[in-house]
Design a protein around this motif. Structure first.
Motif, PDB file in Angstrom:
ATOM      1  N   ILE A 559       0.854  -1.186   0.000  1.00 18.93           N
ATOM      2  CA  ILE A 559       0.000   0.000   0.000  1.00 18.93           C
ATOM      3  C   ILE A 559       0.889   1.235   0.000  1.00 18.93           C
ATOM      4  O   ILE A 559       1.773   1.374   0.855  1.00 18.93           O
ATOM      5  CB  ILE A 559      -0.931   0.009   1.225  1.00 18.93           C
ATOM      6  CG1 ILE A 559      -1.809  -1.251   1.213  1.00 18.93           C
ATOM      7  CG2 ILE A 559      -1.806   1.262   1.232  1.00 18.93           C
ATOM      8  CD1 ILE A 559      -2.669  -1.400   2.444  1.00 18.93           C
ATOM      9  N   VAL A 560       0.663   2.092  -0.990  1.00 21.49           N
ATOM     10  CA  VAL A 560       1.465   3.307  -1.127  1.00 21.49           C
ATOM     11  C   VAL A 560       0.551   4.506  -0.902  1.00 21.49           C
ATOM     12  O   VAL A 560      -0.421   4.701  -1.633  1.00 21.49           O
ATOM     13  CB  VAL A 560       2.105   3.395  -2.523  1.00 21.49           C
ATOM     14  CG1 VAL A 560       2.861   4.709  -2.676  1.00 21.49           C
ATOM     15  CG2 VAL A 560       3.016   2.202  -2.772  1.00 21.49           C
ATOM     16  N   LEU A 571       1.695   6.154  -9.335  1.00 16.76           N
ATOM     17  CA  LEU A 571       1.124   5.075 -10.139  1.00 16.76           C
ATOM     18  C   LEU A 571       2.102   4.604 -11.212  1.00 16.76           C
ATOM     19  O   LEU A 571       2.239   3.399 -11.459  1.00 16.76           O
ATOM     20  CB  LEU A 571      -0.179   5.547 -10.792  1.00 16.76           C
ATOM     21  CG  LEU A 571      -1.418   5.557  -9.902  1.00 16.76           C
ATOM     22  CD1 LEU A 571      -2.543   6.310 -10.585  1.00 16.76           C
ATOM     23  CD2 LEU A 571      -1.847   4.131  -9.601  1.00 16.76           C
ATOM     24  N   ILE A 572       2.779   5.548 -11.854  1.00 18.55           N
ATOM     25  CA  ILE A 572       3.770   5.186 -12.879  1.00 18.55           C
ATOM     26  C   ILE A 572       4.868   4.331 -12.258  1.00 18.55           C
ATOM     27  O   ILE A 572       5.268   3.308 -12.820  1.00 18.55           O
ATOM     28  CB  ILE A 572       4.350   6.452 -13.529  1.00 18.55           C
ATOM     29  CG1 ILE A 572       3.271   7.154 -14.362  1.00 18.55           C
ATOM     30  CG2 ILE A 572       5.559   6.111 -14.394  1.00 18.55           C
ATOM     31  CD1 ILE A 572       3.660   8.547 -14.815  1.00 18.55           C
ATOM     32  N   ALA A 573       5.339   4.731 -11.074  1.00 17.81           N
ATOM     33  CA  ALA A 573       6.390   3.961 -10.402  1.00 17.81           C
ATOM     34  C   ALA A 573       5.893   2.562 -10.047  1.00 17.81           C
ATOM     35  O   ALA A 573       6.618   1.567 -10.205  1.00 17.81           O
ATOM     36  CB  ALA A 573       6.854   4.698  -9.143  1.00 17.81           C
ATOM     37  N   SER A 574       4.646   2.457  -9.578  1.00 17.28           N
ATOM     38  CA  SER A 574       4.087   1.145  -9.242  1.00 17.28           C
ATOM     39  C   SER A 574       3.970   0.271 -10.477  1.00 17.28           C
ATOM     40  O   SER A 574       4.235  -0.937 -10.431  1.00 17.28           O
ATOM     41  CB  SER A 574       2.711   1.310  -8.578  1.00 17.28           C
ATOM     42  OG  SER A 574       2.837   1.891  -7.301  1.00 17.28           O
ATOM     43  N   CYS A 575       3.573   0.865 -11.596  1.00 15.08           N
ATOM     44  CA  CYS A 575       3.454   0.093 -12.837  1.00 15.08           C
ATOM     45  C   CYS A 575       4.820  -0.391 -13.314  1.00 15.08           C
ATOM     46  O   CYS A 575       4.954  -1.526 -13.794  1.00 15.08           O
ATOM     47  CB  CYS A 575       2.781   0.926 -13.920  1.00 15.08           C
ATOM     48  SG  CYS A 575       1.020   1.191 -13.635  1.00 15.08           S
ATOM     49  N   VAL A 640      -2.555  -2.888 -10.030  1.00 18.55           N
ATOM     50  CA  VAL A 640      -2.342  -1.620  -9.326  1.00 18.55           C
ATOM     51  C   VAL A 640      -3.702  -0.938  -9.226  1.00 18.55           C
ATOM     52  O   VAL A 640      -4.331  -0.642 -10.245  1.00 18.55           O
ATOM     53  CB  VAL A 640      -1.343  -0.722 -10.090  1.00 18.55           C
ATOM     54  CG1 VAL A 640      -1.169   0.603  -9.342  1.00 18.55           C
ATOM     55  CG2 VAL A 640      -0.006  -1.433 -10.253  1.00 18.55           C
ATOM     56  N   VAL A 641      -4.169  -0.717  -8.011  1.00 16.54           N
ATOM     57  CA  VAL A 641      -5.466  -0.081  -7.782  1.00 16.54           C
ATOM     58  C   VAL A 641      -5.232   1.379  -7.434  1.00 16.54           C
ATOM     59  O   VAL A 641      -4.498   1.694  -6.483  1.00 16.54           O
ATOM     60  CB  VAL A 641      -6.253  -0.777  -6.656  1.00 16.54           C
ATOM     61  CG1 VAL A 641      -7.551  -0.024  -6.370  1.00 16.54           C
ATOM     62  CG2 VAL A 641      -6.555  -2.213  -7.042  1.00 16.54           C
ATOM     63  N   ALA A 665      -6.041  -9.842  -8.567  1.00 21.08           N
ATOM     64  CA  ALA A 665      -4.615 -10.155  -8.730  1.00 21.08           C
ATOM     65  C   ALA A 665      -4.334 -11.614  -8.395  1.00 21.08           C
ATOM     66  O   ALA A 665      -4.788 -12.128  -7.371  1.00 21.08           O
ATOM     67  CB  ALA A 665      -3.772  -9.245  -7.847  1.00 21.08           C
ATOM     68  N   VAL A 666      -3.550 -12.275  -9.241  1.00 26.88           N
ATOM     69  CA  VAL A 666      -3.149 -13.656  -9.002  1.00 26.88           C
ATOM     70  C   VAL A 666      -1.854 -13.716  -8.193  1.00 26.88           C
ATOM     71  O   VAL A 666      -1.609 -14.684  -7.479  1.00 26.88           O
ATOM     72  CB  VAL A 666      -2.986 -14.400 -10.338  1.00 26.88           C
ATOM     73  CG1 VAL A 666      -2.435 -15.801 -10.147  1.00 26.88           C
ATOM     74  CG2 VAL A 666      -4.329 -14.468 -11.054  1.00 26.88           C
ATOM     75  N   SER A 667      -1.031 -12.678  -8.271  1.00 28.23           N
ATOM     76  CA  SER A 667       0.249 -12.707  -7.548  1.00 28.23           C
ATOM     77  C   SER A 667       0.490 -11.464  -6.697  1.00 28.23           C
ATOM     78  O   SER A 667       0.848 -11.583  -5.525  1.00 28.23           O
ATOM     79  CB  SER A 667       1.419 -12.881  -8.536  1.00 28.23           C
ATOM     80  OG  SER A 667       1.335 -14.129  -9.188  1.00 28.23           O
ATOM     81  N   ARG A 668       0.281 -10.252  -7.271  1.00 31.38           N
ATOM     82  CA  ARG A 668       0.683  -9.047  -6.551  1.00 31.38           C
ATOM     83  C   ARG A 668      -0.386  -7.965  -6.687  1.00 31.38           C
ATOM     84  O   ARG A 668      -0.891  -7.711  -7.788  1.00 31.38           O
ATOM     85  CB  ARG A 668       2.026  -8.513  -7.090  1.00 31.38           C
ATOM     86  CG  ARG A 668       3.152  -9.516  -6.991  1.00 31.38           C
ATOM     87  CD  ARG A 668       4.422  -9.020  -7.655  1.00 31.38           C
ATOM     88  NE  ARG A 668       4.255  -8.684  -9.070  1.00 31.38           N
ATOM     89  CZ  ARG A 668       4.206  -9.574 -10.044  1.00 31.38           C
ATOM     90  NH1 ARG A 668       4.299 -10.857  -9.781  1.00 31.38           N
ATOM     91  NH2 ARG A 668       4.073  -9.184 -11.303  1.00 31.38           N
ATOM     92  N   LEU A 669      -0.677  -7.308  -5.570  1.00 28.18           N
ATOM     93  CA  LEU A 669      -1.618  -6.191  -5.540  1.00 28.18           C
ATOM     94  C   LEU A 669      -0.926  -4.984  -4.914  1.00 28.18           C
ATOM     95  O   LEU A 669      -0.406  -5.071  -3.800  1.00 28.18           O
ATOM     96  CB  LEU A 669      -2.869  -6.557  -4.730  1.00 28.18           C
ATOM     97  CG  LEU A 669      -3.839  -5.414  -4.427  1.00 28.18           C
ATOM     98  CD1 LEU A 669      -4.481  -4.893  -5.718  1.00 28.18           C
ATOM     99  CD2 LEU A 669      -4.916  -5.856  -3.437  1.00 28.18           C
ATOM    100  N   GLN A 670      -0.930  -3.870  -5.650  1.00 21.84           N
ATOM    101  CA  GLN A 670      -0.415  -2.611  -5.120  1.00 21.84           C
ATOM    102  C   GLN A 670      -1.561  -1.600  -5.087  1.00 21.84           C
ATOM    103  O   GLN A 670      -2.274  -1.437  -6.076  1.00 21.84           O
ATOM    104  CB  GLN A 670       0.720  -2.070  -5.992  1.00 21.84           C
ATOM    105  CG  GLN A 670       1.931  -2.992  -6.072  1.00 21.84           C
ATOM    106  CD  GLN A 670       3.024  -2.394  -6.937  1.00 21.84           C
ATOM    107  OE1 GLN A 670       3.556  -1.324  -6.642  1.00 21.84           O
ATOM    108  NE2 GLN A 670       3.375  -3.088  -8.014  1.00 21.84           N
ATOM    109  N   ILE A 671      -1.725  -0.949  -3.961  1.00 26.16           N
ATOM    110  CA  ILE A 671      -2.759   0.070  -3.807  1.00 26.16           C
ATOM    111  C   ILE A 671      -2.074   1.416  -3.669  1.00 26.16           C
ATOM    112  O   ILE A 671      -1.198   1.590  -2.801  1.00 26.16           O
ATOM    113  CB  ILE A 671      -3.637  -0.214  -2.577  1.00 26.16           C
ATOM    114  CG1 ILE A 671      -4.341  -1.566  -2.741  1.00 26.16           C
ATOM    115  CG2 ILE A 671      -4.666   0.895  -2.372  1.00 26.16           C
ATOM    116  CD1 ILE A 671      -5.061  -2.027  -1.495  1.00 26.16           C
TER     117      ILE A 671
END
Length: 684
Positions: A559-560, A571-575, A640-641, A665-671
């Motif tokens: 969570i960011v 968001l760009i960094a998370s992507c 990425v949400v 997400a099957v592996s990773r979720l970033q909020i």
């Protein structure tokens, strides 16, 4: 799965040679069918033309079903049986379709065949005469990369099956949904192989594979009940075209190419050119509207104020008003509207024939039909039981407050009637523009006027928790004598008109004898993500249990928190972090925000696609921007949400929508968020 150093190279090569032989055999089977002459019957009558068309279509479908898909392995497992357990064969390769050699001997056994069942069901305590189960691993290009053996004789338990399941699930994905035929679990297999009747309803938490179960159940039923289902056909109804595009390759990979996959709007086949306010849409979807429409339609039938006088030569025959009134009253209780109108003319004509017979005449059916078509009878019928169109009835109902009040009776409140009434009614029903909810009401009226004939053999409803009672009634009418597979999750019900419990859903479908089953083990969503999203359940679905995950993935959830100005950069960094790994990546945001985020990502050089712009977006773009309302049913390796609070605020059932979004997400979720998270998700 990667090639193991412990696998003897010669044995691995032998398996690859066998795979090549099986592919060659399938190509020969396809060639034999494609070049075979289609039997034709000479002649021009309708029955013979119909038979020839059916033979041609069957030949085309069989040819398509035998087309090899180079990126789909022909087999995924092997069973080694005790000697003599099944005729003279001790070893069976299990695959997506049956393949035989030139003599008819099986090379690959269809996963749906009874001999394949132990691949999914056999255990050490119940071997079902199986000595060893082998599972194969393949690359994305269907190259055989390795295998794992699971002996079923011995006291020690093994986690090989779980390791294979995890490896298959975590294999990076791009493009449409893959089948799960190699990893079907026992509780899923029970549902896949359930009989055609009664109907089956699957309540499935996120990641439990309910959509895959439904698709594989279709393939299984077509294998066991093909002739029966071919008469009415099989239809899969999905929530939108993006979802249907996502699942479109599963059934062809299993050899089934003759299943329609459509949305409910396409199935109803009535154009929608207007939109409703949320409250109007909710009321129009309510089951009470069926009774309102019934009253509105039958309000057109009046009470005869005069009889008829029929003349034939010098003879006069009178049917009195009270006789006509009795005929109308009897018909109202026993028929639909259009057949009742036709029957009224015949009943009046029959009363005239009785008078003729009393005078010694001998009228026949031709005389009765002539009387029914006569001017006096037609005038009475038109006055008492007028011909109406569904659009005509609905136009009057929605444009006239008095008509609506009379038809509603005690069914609707004053506020609900006010929500239904048009603010500015069209001058004529022929010029009216109808909303999507209106088209369902028109479909109901059409059936009230004249019953729909024919029935689907089997109907699959995915994301059924979002359908209204009136939508379910429309679907049930198309499957009156067939069965249904209903798939959904009550916690993911995002529409304000959702029908409610599964018992209600089955009741509206007229499948009250259906069996409700629950899948609560999340195979495809890591347990950290399931646990996080499940914090919303006490608010959105307090009657449901908390689902459990079977996989833990390192750093599955992050969570960011940032500020509003820095949100695009975060968001760009998370992507970029997500794209550094393998597989598909989705950015999911509120519908009114997602286009701007796509532009920001594109400006940063990330080349994102936008779901909904083109049907093949998930095929052509590794990074996909997804409007929150289109996320349901989809899966991505990493998600990425953006700004959960904005997703929640966008609609009345925003928390339900967020629950959907968080579980893709099957592996990773970033909020990534600037506004505070919903209270249930906020750090304690």
């Amino acid at each position: 799965m990667v090639e193991s150093a412990l696998i003897p190279p010669a044995e691995l090569e032998a398996e690859r040679v066998f795979l090549a032989e099986a592919r060659s055999a399938l190509a020969r089977m396809h060639r034999d069918v494609a070049t075979r002459d289609v039997p034709m019957i000479g002649g021009e009558d309708n029955d013979e033309r119909f038979t020839n068309e059916a033979n041609t279509r069957a030949h085309e479908q069989r040819t398509l079903a035998l087309v090899d898909m180079p990126d789909v392995p022909l087999f995924f497992g092997r069973l080694d049986y005790e000697h003599g357990a099944i005729e003279e064969l001790d070893q069976f390769y299990i695959g997506r379709r049956h393949v035989h050699d030139g003599t008819g001997a099986p090379l690959v056994i269809d996963w749906r065949a009874p001999v394949s069942v132990p691949f999914y069901r056999a255990t050490r305590s119940d071997r079902q005469r199986v000595l060893m189960r082998r599972r194969y691993g393949f690359s994305d290009t269907a190259e055989l990369t390795g295998f794992e053996d699971e002996p079923l004789i011995g006291a020690d338990e093994s986690d090989q099956a779980d390791a294979f399941l995890r490896a298959e699930i975590e294999r990076p994905r791009t493009g449409p949904m893959r089948d799960i035929v190699a990893t079907i679990q026992p509780e899923q297999d029970d549902l896949v192989r359930a009989p055609l009747h009664p109907s089956v309803c699957v309540q499935g938490a996120p990641g439990t594979g309910k959509t895959a179960v439904g698709l594989h159940r279709v393939a299984y039923l077509l294998y066991t009940e093909r002739e029966r289902l071919s008469r009415g056909g099989v239809v899969i109804v999905g929530p939108n075209r993006s979802f249907l595009s996502y699942i479109r390759k599963v059934l062809p990979a299993l050899g089934e190419v003759d299943v329609r996959q459509i949305t409910i709007d396409e199935l109803i086949n009535l154009p929608a050119a207007a939109s409703d306010e949320p409250e109007a849409a909710r009321v129009k979807g309510d089951a009470r509207m069926a009774r309102v429409l019934h009253r509105a339609l039958w309000s057109y039938v009046g009470k005869p104020t005069a009889g008829i006088l029929f003349s034939k030569g010098s003879q006069r025959y009178r049917v009195h008003d009270y006789e006509a009134e009795e005929i109308v009253a009897a018909l109202r209780e026993s028929t639909r509207y259009a057949p009742g109108r036709a029957a009224l003319a015949q009943r009046i004509a029959h009363a005239v024939l009785v008078l003729m017979e009393r005078r010694g005449e001998s009228p026949d059916d031709r005389v009765q039909n002539a009387v029914a078509r006569s001017k006096p009878v037609k005038e009475l019928v038109d006055a008492v039981w007028p011909r109406v169109a569904p659009e005509q009835v609905l136009h009057r109902l929605l444009s006239d407050a008095d008509v609506l009040a009379a038809a509603a009776g005690d069914e609707l409140t004053e506020e609900e009637r006010a929500a239904l009434l048009w603010r500015k009614a069209p001058r004529s029903w022929k010029s009216a523009k109808w909303s999507a909810a209106d088209t369902i009401l028109l479909d109901e009226l059409d059936d009230l006027i004249e019953r729909r004939t024919g029935s689907l053999g089997h109907l699959v409803l995915d994301e059924a928790q979002d359908l209204s009672a009136m939508q379910l009634r429309a679907l049930g009418r198309r499957c009156r004598t067939g069965s249904a597979t209903v798939l959904g999750d009550l916690a993911q019900a995002t529409t304000p008109w959702a029908a409610g419990s599964w018992d209600r859903v089955l009741g509206h479908l007229e499948k009250s004898d259906g069996v409700v089953a629950e899948l609560d083990r999340g195979f495809r969503v890591p347990d950290q993500i399931i646990d996080f999203a499940a914090k919303l359940l006490p608010q959105i679905a307090p009657t449901l249990g908390i689902p459990s995950g079977v996989r833990a993935v390192t750093d599955a959830l992050s969570i960011v928190e940032t500020d509003e100005d820095s949100l695009p950069e975060a968001l760009i960094a998370s992507c970029r972090r997500a794209l550094a790994g393998e597989g598909s990546v989705a950015v999911i945001a509120a519908d009114d925000q997602v286009a701007a985020l796509r532009d920001a990502l594109a400006a940063a050089g990330l080349e994102p696609g936008l779901l909904g712009e083109a049907e093949d977006t998930m095929d052509t773009a590794r990074l996909v921007c997804v409007p929150a309302t289109l996320a349901k049913g989809l899966e991505f390796d990493a998600v990425v949400v953006a700004e959960p609070a904005r997703i929640v605020a966008a609609e009345p059932r925003g928390l339900h929508r967020l629950y959907v979004v968080l579980t893709r997400a099957v592996s990773r979720l970033q909020i990534v968020h600037a506004a505070p998270l919903p209270t249930a998700l906020a750090p304690s």
